[in-house]
Design a protein around this motif. Structure first.
Motif, PDB file in Angstrom:
ATOM      1  N   ILE A 108       0.847  -1.208   0.000  1.00  0.00           N
ATOM      2  CA  ILE A 108       0.000   0.000   0.000  1.00  0.00           C
ATOM      3  C   ILE A 108       0.873   1.246   0.000  1.00  0.00           C
ATOM      4  N   PHE A 109       1.927   1.239   0.830  1.00  0.00           N
ATOM      5  CA  PHE A 109       2.827   2.395   0.878  1.00  0.00           C
ATOM      6  C   PHE A 109       3.489   2.631  -0.476  1.00  0.00           C
ATOM      7  N   ARG A 110       3.882   1.541  -1.139  1.00  0.00           N
ATOM      8  CA  ARG A 110       4.517   1.654  -2.444  1.00  0.00           C
ATOM      9  C   ARG A 110       3.551   2.315  -3.439  1.00  0.00           C
ATOM     10  N   VAL A 111       2.302   1.876  -3.429  1.00  0.00           N
ATOM     11  CA  VAL A 111       1.300   2.448  -4.332  1.00  0.00           C
ATOM     12  C   VAL A 111       1.061   3.920  -3.989  1.00  0.00           C
ATOM     13  N   LEU A 112       0.985   4.239  -2.692  1.00  0.00           N
ATOM     14  CA  LEU A 112       0.793   5.638  -2.288  1.00  0.00           C
ATOM     15  C   LEU A 112       1.945   6.510  -2.775  1.00  0.00           C
ATOM     16  N   ARG A 113       3.167   6.003  -2.673  1.00  0.00           N
ATOM     17  CA  ARG A 113       4.328   6.760  -3.159  1.00  0.00           C
ATOM     18  C   ARG A 113       4.237   6.978  -4.672  1.00  0.00           C
ATOM     19  N   GLU A 114       3.827   5.942  -5.388  1.00  0.00           N
ATOM     20  CA  GLU A 114       3.675   6.085  -6.836  1.00  0.00           C
ATOM     21  C   GLU A 114       2.617   7.117  -7.169  1.00  0.00           C
ATOM     22  N   LEU A 115       1.527   7.117  -6.413  1.00  0.00           N
ATOM     23  CA  LEU A 115       0.468   8.106  -6.644  1.00  0.00           C
ATOM     24  C   LEU A 115       0.920   9.515  -6.296  1.00  0.00           C
ATOM     25  N   ALA A 116       1.849   9.624  -5.351  1.00  0.00           N
ATOM     26  CA  ALA A 116       2.343  10.933  -4.933  1.00  0.00           C
ATOM     27  C   ALA A 116       3.304  11.529  -5.949  1.00  0.00           C
TER      28      ALA A 116
END
Length: 159
Positions: free
Chosen positions: A130-138
């Motif tokens: 989830i953190f990885r996806v959030l970073r990608e979205l950021a």
């Protein structure tokens, strides 16, 4: 539809031109430029304005980029120009506020991510994903065009 700057701010073109001349240092080349003789001729043909010597505009008009239009709002004194300038300032404040919130979110994600490092249980692995996806979205989206937005003044000749 492109509006004349005077119509946009509720002032006569004469007053707008006067304000620009009094504040030339506020309008660098990437904020404002004058149409070339050829561009002015094309504009006359497109709009059906009068020929030289028969009334109408005799000199090439100014053209303003989005930065120049924003600067106009600060040098003109009509109610519309003042209202536009206030809205521009509010937009910058809102952008700054959003950027600060984004930075806080990034820091919080980093803190949570650090907590999940080490020996991970199955649900913690999902959190890392989830953190990885959030970073990608950021991350900002990739730009499709490398061409800058807005007016870019031509490079001066090295003659």
């Amino acid at each position: 539809m492109v509006k004349k700057s005077g119509q946009l701010y509720g002032v006569e073109t004469k007053a707008l031109t006067r304000a620009v001349r009094r504040n030339e240092e506020r309008f660098p080349d990437d904020f404002m430029f004058r149409l070339s003789a050829e561009e002015f001729g094309d504009l006359r043909r497109q709009t059906g304005t009068s020929k030289n010597g028969h009334g109408g505009r005799r000199y090439p008009p100014y053209a303003f980029t989005e930065h120049g239009v924003a600067m106009l709002s600060s040098v003109l004194h009509s109610k519309r120009a003042i209202a536009a300038n206030i809205e521009i300032i509010r937009a910058f404040v809102e952008i700054r506020r959003a950027a600060a919130n984004f930075e806080k979110l990034e820091k919080r994600i980093a803190e949570l991510e650090k907590r999940t490092d080490g020996t991970l249980a199955e649900h913690e692995k999902h959190l890392v994903a989830i953190f990885r996806v959030l970073r990608e979205l950021a991350e900002p989206p990739p730009t499709k065009s490398k061409r800058p937005i807005g007016f870019v003044p031509p490079e001066p000749d090295a003659s």
